[in-house]
Design a protein around this motif. Structure first.
Motif: not given
Lengths: 242, 219
Positions: A218-221, A193-195, A198-199
């Motif tokens: 990578x982790x989201x952070x 997704x490009x959202x 949401x990510x």
């Protein structure tokens, strides 16, 4: 739960996936992003064997997807998939769309399958649309039915292939809301997704792909926070502007 | 009465003509049914990922499409009894000939119909765990046939007209029974005009039916 190791794929001469390796643990939500043509949809379709690949291995719950001896229909029945263009079956009703796999693949009885379908339709807020045909629904509604259809198989993991990119803007959130809920319930998810909203909200990890290669994993952070590869920065700056 | 037209001859022989018409109808119906069944299997062969099946389907279609129908009818009239070692009657030999011949044409229609169903539908069917056979049966073929109804019926109308070729092996269809009456009672103009009229009306009705269906199924 999902192990992708050194996967390469060619369409004729075109090298569409280049030595991709990653994994998704049970209960983890992994978002895959990248420019169009980067191979992210192809990669996710390799996970349930919709697309064959020439090199490397993918296994789901220890079952090897590329193995000639693997019962692919059985494996796929355990992995839910949601498509960019919904792909509901247009010749049968919404309820039958959700029932079909339960009856024909899981061999559930008609009553049980109907009950389950209604529970899932209610969950995605469409219980009053059961007897309609897909064409009578809006795009957002169709995609929610598609999610219900996938959930009806009691999947161990869900794959989303750009689930909101064919939707009108005002319908994106109704679909994302359902996905966020799923993620918060602990569903294992791999989402192209490009959202980025949401990510940010529910992803555990973000994978960035470019030209068939996994450039960032990578982790989201880390993905949103610390410096990273030039291409990923460029991509993020483009899609986060608006 | 010689010289004038006597249309009464038609009404006098309606029961006899009806017998012929029943043969025409039965042959048309069974050949359409057999042709669609055979054509579906051939289409699945042609679209198969197994090259030997695809080759067989392709060769079959190319072979029958390069044969004149009348030759195929003759051929099976003599061949089938030889293969079975006993006479089978002209109806069955003709039915086999028509079914095999029409299967080639239906194959191409059905192949196009199956190909018209997008890859996305096939993937969605696979994704919920349906096997190849199940996805064909529950997802692809029902949609493909829906799209194909008009053209399948049009092919049926052509087949209906083509059944008149059975006169070459002496099977008493509608045209042949009319021909018998025409020659025996020397009423050629009346009988042939009647035959033409009946074929015209039936085909017209068929075409109108097709158009209605087209409107009904238009998406």
């Amino acid at each position: 739960m999902i192990q992708i190791e050194h996967v390469s794929k060619w369409y004729g001469d075109f090298h569409v996936l280049k030595d991709c390796s990653t994994s998704v643990a049970k209960g983890e939500v992994v978002v895959v992003c990248g420019p169009s043509g980067s191979g992210k949809s192809t990669l996710i379709k390799c996970v349930n064997g919709l697309e064959p690949f020439q090199e490397g291995t993918i296994s789901v719950n220890e079952t090897s997807v590329g193995d000639a001896g693997t019962n692919l229909p059985q494996l796929r029945s355990r992995i839910g998939m949601v498509f960019q263009n919904f792909e509901l079956f247009p010749h049968i009703t919404v309820a039958d769309n959700i029932k079909l796999g339960q009856v024909k693949v899981l061999n559930r009885g008609d009553d049980e399958a109907t009950d389950r379908s209604m529970v899932l339709l209610k969950r995605v807020g469409l219980e009053d649309q059961a007897d309609k045909h897909p064409a009578q629904l809006s795009g957002g509604q169709q995609q929610r039915v598609a999610i219900a259809r996938a959930l009806a198989m009691d999947p161990i993991a869900m794959l989303f292939d750009e689930p909101t990119s064919a939707l009108d803007p005002e319908m994106i959130n109704e679909v994302l809301d359902v996905m966020v809920e799923l993620a918060q319930e602990g569903m294992t998810m791999m989402v192209v997704t490009h959202e980025m909203g949401f990510a940010r909200k529910v992803a555990d990890r973000v994978i960035f792909m470019d030209e068939g290669r996994i450039e960032e994993d990578a982790t989201k952070e880390d993905f949103f926070g610390t410096p990273r590869g030039e291409r990923a920065q460029l991509f993020l700056s483009k899609i986060l502007q608006h | 009465m010689s010289g004038g037209f006597d249309w009464n001859v038609i009404f006098k022989h309606i029961p006899f003509l009806w017998e012929g018409m029943q043969v025409t109808f039965l042959l048309t119906f069974l050949a359409i049914l057999g042709g669609i069944l055979g054509g579906t299997l051939l289409a699945l062969c042609r679209l198969s990922k197994f090259s030997s099946l695809a080759w067989f389907g392709g060769s079959y279609v190319n072979f029958f499409r390069s044969m004149p129908l009348i030759l195929v009818i003759f051929w099976f009239y003599f061949l089938v009894p030889m293969l079975l070692g006993r006479p089978v009657g002209s109806f069955y030999s003709v039915l086999i000939a028509f079914t095999l011949f029409e299967a080639a044409y239906y194959c191409e229609i059905i192949r196009a119909g199956i190909s018209s169903i997008g890859q996305g539908q096939v993937q969605a069917a696979k994704a919920i765990g349906l096997t190849y056979q199940q996805s064909m049966r529950y997802i692809v073929l029902p949609q493909a046939f829906r799209n194909m109804v008009p053209i399948l019926l049009t092919q049926g109308i052509i087949l209906f007209q083509d059944t008149s070729l059975v006169y070459v092996v002496g099977l008493k269809d509608f045209l042949v029974t009319a021909d018998i009456v025409a020659n025996r009672d020397n009423r050629l103009i009346e009988m042939y005009s009647t035959v033409a009229f009946v074929y015209f009306v039936l085909c017209l009705l068929g075409s109108l039916g097709v158009r209605r269906l087209q409107r009904k199924y238009a998406l």
